[in-house]
Design a protein around this motif. Structure first.
Motif, PDB file in Angstrom:
ATOM      1  N   HIS A  74       0.832  -1.199   0.000  1.00  0.00           N
ATOM      2  CA  HIS A  74       0.000   0.000   0.000  1.00  0.00           C
ATOM      3  C   HIS A  74       0.870   1.253   0.000  1.00  0.00           C
ATOM      4  O   HIS A  74       0.685   2.149  -0.820  1.00  0.00           O
ATOM      5  N   TYR A  77       2.873   1.700  -3.147  1.00  0.00           N
ATOM      6  CA  TYR A  77       2.012   2.150  -4.242  1.00  0.00           C
ATOM      7  C   TYR A  77       1.738   3.647  -4.132  1.00  0.00           C
ATOM      8  O   TYR A  77       1.809   4.373  -5.115  1.00  0.00           O
ATOM      9  N   LEU A  78       1.441   4.105  -2.907  1.00  0.00           N
ATOM     10  CA  LEU A  78       1.156   5.525  -2.729  1.00  0.00           C
ATOM     11  C   LEU A  78       2.356   6.392  -3.053  1.00  0.00           C
ATOM     12  O   LEU A  78       2.233   7.488  -3.563  1.00  0.00           O
ATOM     13  N   SER A  80       4.595   5.838  -5.230  1.00  0.00           N
ATOM     14  CA  SER A  80       5.218   5.444  -6.497  1.00  0.00           C
ATOM     15  C   SER A  80       5.682   6.640  -7.318  1.00  0.00           C
ATOM     16  O   SER A  80       6.458   6.489  -8.242  1.00  0.00           O
ATOM     17  N   PHE A  81       5.195   7.858  -7.000  1.00  0.00           N
ATOM     18  CA  PHE A  81       5.625   9.018  -7.782  1.00  0.00           C
ATOM     19  C   PHE A  81       6.840   9.705  -7.161  1.00  0.00           C
ATOM     20  O   PHE A  81       7.420  10.583  -7.751  1.00  0.00           O
TER      21      PHE A  81
ATOM     22  N   LYS B 206      -1.726  14.613   1.353  1.00  0.00           N
ATOM     23  CA  LYS B 206      -0.403  15.119   0.972  1.00  0.00           C
ATOM     24  C   LYS B 206      -0.353  15.418  -0.530  1.00  0.00           C
ATOM     25  O   LYS B 206      -0.869  14.638  -1.332  1.00  0.00           O
ATOM     26  N   PHE B 210       4.374  15.690  -9.712  1.00  0.00           N
ATOM     27  CA  PHE B 210       4.663  14.893 -10.901  1.00  0.00           C
ATOM     28  C   PHE B 210       5.850  15.456 -11.665  1.00  0.00           C
ATOM     29  O   PHE B 210       5.927  15.314 -12.879  1.00  0.00           O
ATOM     30  N   LYS B 212       8.805  14.625 -12.123  1.00  0.00           N
ATOM     31  CA  LYS B 212       9.727  13.797 -12.909  1.00  0.00           C
ATOM     32  C   LYS B 212       9.098  13.269 -14.195  1.00  0.00           C
ATOM     33  O   LYS B 212       9.759  12.617 -14.983  1.00  0.00           O
ATOM     34  N   TYR B 213       7.835  13.566 -14.418  1.00  0.00           N
ATOM     35  CA  TYR B 213       7.198  13.127 -15.664  1.00  0.00           C
ATOM     36  C   TYR B 213       7.062  14.310 -16.618  1.00  0.00           C
ATOM     37  O   TYR B 213       7.037  15.457 -16.199  1.00  0.00           O
ATOM     38  N   GLU B 226      -3.348   4.908 -14.813  1.00  0.00           N
ATOM     39  CA  GLU B 226      -2.839   4.461 -13.516  1.00  0.00           C
ATOM     40  C   GLU B 226      -2.645   5.615 -12.531  1.00  0.00           C
ATOM     41  O   GLU B 226      -2.868   5.454 -11.340  1.00  0.00           O
ATOM     42  N   ILE B 227      -2.267   6.788 -13.023  1.00  0.00           N
ATOM     43  CA  ILE B 227      -2.164   7.952 -12.118  1.00  0.00           C
ATOM     44  C   ILE B 227      -3.549   8.298 -11.606  1.00  0.00           C
ATOM     45  O   ILE B 227      -3.771   8.534 -10.414  1.00  0.00           O
ATOM     46  N   GLN B 229      -6.112   6.298 -11.324  1.00  0.00           N
ATOM     47  CA  GLN B 229      -6.569   5.282 -10.369  1.00  0.00           C
ATOM     48  C   GLN B 229      -5.846   5.423  -9.034  1.00  0.00           C
ATOM     49  O   GLN B 229      -6.432   5.183  -7.979  1.00  0.00           O
ATOM     50  N   ASN B 230      -4.584   5.817  -9.080  1.00  0.00           N
ATOM     51  CA  ASN B 230      -3.812   5.980  -7.853  1.00  0.00           C
ATOM     52  C   ASN B 230      -4.439   7.064  -6.979  1.00  0.00           C
ATOM     53  O   ASN B 230      -4.600   6.896  -5.769  1.00  0.00           O
ATOM     54  N   TYR B 233      -7.682   5.904  -5.552  1.00  0.00           N
ATOM     55  CA  TYR B 233      -7.433   4.972  -4.452  1.00  0.00           C
ATOM     56  C   TYR B 233      -7.101   5.717  -3.159  1.00  0.00           C
ATOM     57  O   TYR B 233      -7.583   5.358  -2.086  1.00  0.00           O
ATOM     58  N   ARG B 234      -6.279   6.759  -3.262  1.00  0.00           N
ATOM     59  CA  ARG B 234      -5.927   7.552  -2.071  1.00  0.00           C
ATOM     60  C   ARG B 234      -7.177   8.110  -1.395  1.00  0.00           C
ATOM     61  O   ARG B 234      -7.335   8.026  -0.174  1.00  0.00           O
ATOM     62  N   HIS B 237      -9.378   5.330   0.038  1.00  0.00           N
ATOM     63  CA  HIS B 237      -8.775   4.755   1.241  1.00  0.00           C
ATOM     64  C   HIS B 237      -9.007   5.664   2.452  1.00  0.00           C
ATOM     65  O   HIS B 237      -9.361   5.194   3.532  1.00  0.00           O
ATOM     66  N   LYS B 244     -14.902   4.182   8.973  1.00  0.00           N
ATOM     67  CA  LYS B 244     -14.730   3.107   9.944  1.00  0.00           C
ATOM     68  C   LYS B 244     -14.558   3.689  11.350  1.00  0.00           C
ATOM     69  O   LYS B 244     -15.025   3.116  12.331  1.00  0.00           O
ATOM     70  N   ASP B 245     -13.879   4.827  11.428  1.00  0.00           N
ATOM     71  CA  ASP B 245     -13.564   5.403  12.735  1.00  0.00           C
ATOM     72  C   ASP B 245     -14.733   6.136  13.382  1.00  0.00           C
ATOM     73  O   ASP B 245     -14.794   6.261  14.596  1.00  0.00           O
TER      74      ASP B 245
END
Lengths: 156, 251
Positions: A74, A77-78, A80-81, B206, B210, B212-213, B226-227, B229-230, B233-234, B237, B244-245
């Motif tokens: 996890h 993956y976070l 990864s940049f 945070k 980007f 370096k791209y 993929e960026i 989706q990343n 996902y953050r 999550h 949950k808390d």
């Protein structure tokens, strides 16, 4: 009723055995641990080499957190940049932001282990007695224990 | 705040200078009503460009309103929010929307806003996310990847933001797709327009750089996906963790 009797008896035996089995009987006494100052590379190697899903992390000799392979993936993956997750430069301390440690005593029941795994999703549970790490019980250990009981019940 | 002369762009449109069209009292009232809690202000740059990417929900759009005003209140910066093209349909709606700092969903417009070192807010879920039925609350729909080229071409850091509480304040019963071809969007069927007093929380995560791209990478659709989706996902999550808390939605 008479036909069902042996079936019921087996079931009863299984249930009582599960009830009477303690975490201390099932747990793995060979515990693999890491220190918070260890590198990420060490953690990754430990996980893949031993084919385990979680490892107990110690801080000053006392259990501090449990690192799962999911958490490692996890975070990688976070990040990864960026270059923050350099496996050879980052200690485990940086990875664990808020250490959560759920543990059991050797005298706890197997049911409580199952409950802990399901409620908190922590699949590796350290077993602690008098502040000392005496063993570890994982999801696999739990399944193995139930499987063993199943075979014993069949052969009775 | 002193009034500045209205700046005009190349099309002769007035540009938003500040968001003080609706009195700040209204924001404070709503923020108090929702017991708004905000975290992570240090993640948004005080100066220069940045792209804030947030989740969208609750049919009416209170989240966009609150987010914009909160940023204005705490950072004294006027965020420019990318809005649905519906708001730019005719002259009246256009001038109205631009006064509130909205701009249409268009790559050129987005690049322009970043070029001027503005804070840009994007809800990549778009109308699909805004009008999603409440039974699938807090499950982010697929992000529109348009913000990824924007961030990379302008070298702007991306600040993901999670908005928690908006989903329960307005319940959406259904999403009607019948007129999608005519007006270009689905229509929600909200249970209530006046929001329920659910506790809101906005968390800025945070920033992601980007640096370096380069533009070459954007040509690869897998890279952009993929960026995208990343970042999804953050946010997902963070939302899962927060839900949950918390034990009661009104507390």
């Amino acid at each position: 009723m008479s036909v069902l009797d042996p079936v019921l008896e087996k079931l009863h035996w299984r249930l009582t055995t599960i009830r009477n089995t303690r975490v201390g009987d099932v747990m793995n006494k060979k515990v693999i641990t890491l220190d918070v100052s260890d590198l990420l590379a060490t953690a990754a190697r430990t996980l893949v080499e031993n084919r385990i899903n979680g490892v107990v992390i110690l801080k000053e000799g006392k259990p501090y957190a449990v690192l799962s392979s999911w958490e490692l993936l996890h975070q990688s993956y976070l990040e990864s940049f960026s270059d923050k997750m350099d496996y050879l430069r980052t200690p485990l301390e940086q990875l664990i932001e808020s250490p959560k440690l759920h543990f059991l005593k050797p005298t706890d029941s197997l049911d409580s282990a199952a409950r802990l795994i399901i409620q908190h999703g922590q699949r590796t549970i350290p077993v602690i007695e008098n502040e000392q790490l005496v063993g570890v019980i994982s999801k696999t250990d739990l399944i193995k224990a139930y499987h063993k009981l199943l075979i014993e019940a069949e052969s009775r | 705040m002193p009034k500045k002369a209205a700046e005009r762009n190349e099309f002769g449109e007035k540009l938003a200078h500040d968001l003080r069209v609706i009195p700040e009292v209204l924001h404070n009232l709503l923020a108090g009503y929702f017991r708004l809690e905000t975290h992570g202000w240090e993640n948004i740059p005080k100066k220069g460009k940045a792209l804030i990417v947030a989740n969208h929900s609750n049919a009416v759009g209170y989240d966009a309103f609150i987010l914009g005003y909160t940023i204005h209140k705490f950072l004294r910066r006027v965020p420019r929010t990318m809005a649905h093209n519906f708001w730019f349909g005719d002259e009246f709606r256009n001038s109205f929307a631009r006064r509130y700092g909205l701009f249409p969903a268009d790559l050129k417009e987005g690049l322009n806003q970043l070029k001027k070192n503005n804070l840009v807010v994007i809800f990549p879920e778009g109308a699909e996310g805004n009008f999603k039925v409440s039974s699938s609350m807090y499950k982010l729909v697929d992000f529109n990847p348009g913000f990824v080229p924007l961030a990379i071409m302008q070298r702007a850091p991306v600040v993901p933001a999670a908005i928690i509480g908006a989903e329960e304040s307005v319940y959406n019963l259904a999403k009607i797709d019948w007129f999608k071809d005519i007006i270009g969007s689905s229509i929600p069927l909200p249970l209530n327009i006046i929001p329920f007093p659910v506790k809101w929380k906005i968390k800025f995560l945070k920033p992601i750089d980007f640096g370096k791209y380069s533009k070459k990478d954007i040509k690869d659709p897998r890279f952009v996906k993929e960026i995208n989706q990343n970042i999804r996902y953050r946010i997902q999550h963070e939302i899962n963790k927060e839900i949950k808390d918390r034990d009661l939605i009104f507390k």
